[in-house]
Design an enzyme around this catalytic site. Structure first.
Site: not given
Length: 270
Positions: A33, A48, A70, A110, A133, A171
């Site tokens: 985009i 898009d 995204g 995630h 998300y 992490r």
């Protein structure tokens, strides 16, 4: 000539893949985009993917898709629905109509971020997203599975960890993936023989929280290990607190958290 559509080509991962993905006899169709500058031989298309007509057009005459477009961070639903849900369904439907052979999808660790730190996961573990998300990535993985099983579009789902030049917090010693290893696992998705595979986008990290044996069996041979950077990692960097340090999603799991952390530790593999 094999034509590969790369969505999200102007982003951090997309820009890296532009430089490291192609082999002789292939051409990239770059989609984003945001504006981009074409390199020699590249095809650049701006638009898009939440627009179904645009998605249909950009997938025409394409052999494979690397879908990295995204909304890449947590946000309210209204900011996630278009780029992460509608665009996803548009893309796979356009792939079906246009006869695209395979889609390599940039999912995320995630989708399993509410599992306890230190627990080794494999792709068969149920998803436990740590955010809105993360939930959109679960949805996209389900769409990929549907289109693989029902329409025969090979789907390669890469649960990308911490993409960076080097790990910068504790992490990331478990979740990090280097640019060259990410390029290698995406390349694997373009070349390997599979139906619908879920793999973890991490380097060969000593502290990895995942069993990536399926990726290795397909030919993934990561060259980097986050442990090599241990001396450079600030132990106080990154999100702090009992939730962030207890759950694999780190700060993403801790954001807005009002649940029962002890219950989550006990609910290992329900």
């Amino acid at each position: 000539m094999r034509r590969i559509l790369l969505t999200g080509a102007a982003g951090g991962i997309g820009s890296m893949l532009r430089e490291n993905l192609l082999r002789e006899g292939e051409v990239l169709r770059l989609c984003d985009i945001a504006p981009m500058t074409a390199h020699d031989g590249d095809e650049v298309v701006m638009g898009d993917l939440a627009d179904a007509d645009f998605a249909m057009d950009v997938c025409r005459d394409v052999d494979a898709i690397v879908h990295m477009a995204g909304q890449a961070k947590e946000g309210p639903w209204e900011k996630l629905v278009g780029p992460n849900l509608i665009a996803t369904t548009n893309l796979w439907e356009a792939a079906r109509v246009n006869g695209v052979e395979r889609v390599v999808f940039g999912s995320s660790n995630h989708v399993v971020g509410m599992y306890p730190v230190g627990l080794e996961l494999d792709p068969s573990d149920i998803t436990r997203p740590d955010s809105r998300y993360g939930a959109t990535k679960v949805f996209a993985e389900a769409v990929a599975s549907l289109y693989a099983d029902k329409y025969g579009i090979k789907s390669f789902l890469v649960r990308i960890g911490t993409f960076a030049e080097k790990p910068e917090n504790i992490r990331a010693l478990s979740t990090w993936i280097s640019p060259r290893d990410l390029a290698a696992i995406v390349r694997l998705g373009l070349d390997a023989d599979y139906h619908c595979e879920t793999v973890f986008g991490v380097s060969r990290n000593t502290r990895a929280w995942c069993d990536n044996s399926r990726a290795f069996a397909l030919g993934y041979d990561p060259q980097d290990n986050a442990e090599d950077y241990l001396a450079q990692v600030d132990p106080n960097a990154g999100p702090q607190g009992p939730v962030a340090s207890s759950l694999q999603g780190g700060g993403s799991a801790a954001k807005e958290f009002s649940g029962d952390i002890d219950l989550l530790r006990r609910r290992v593999r329900p």
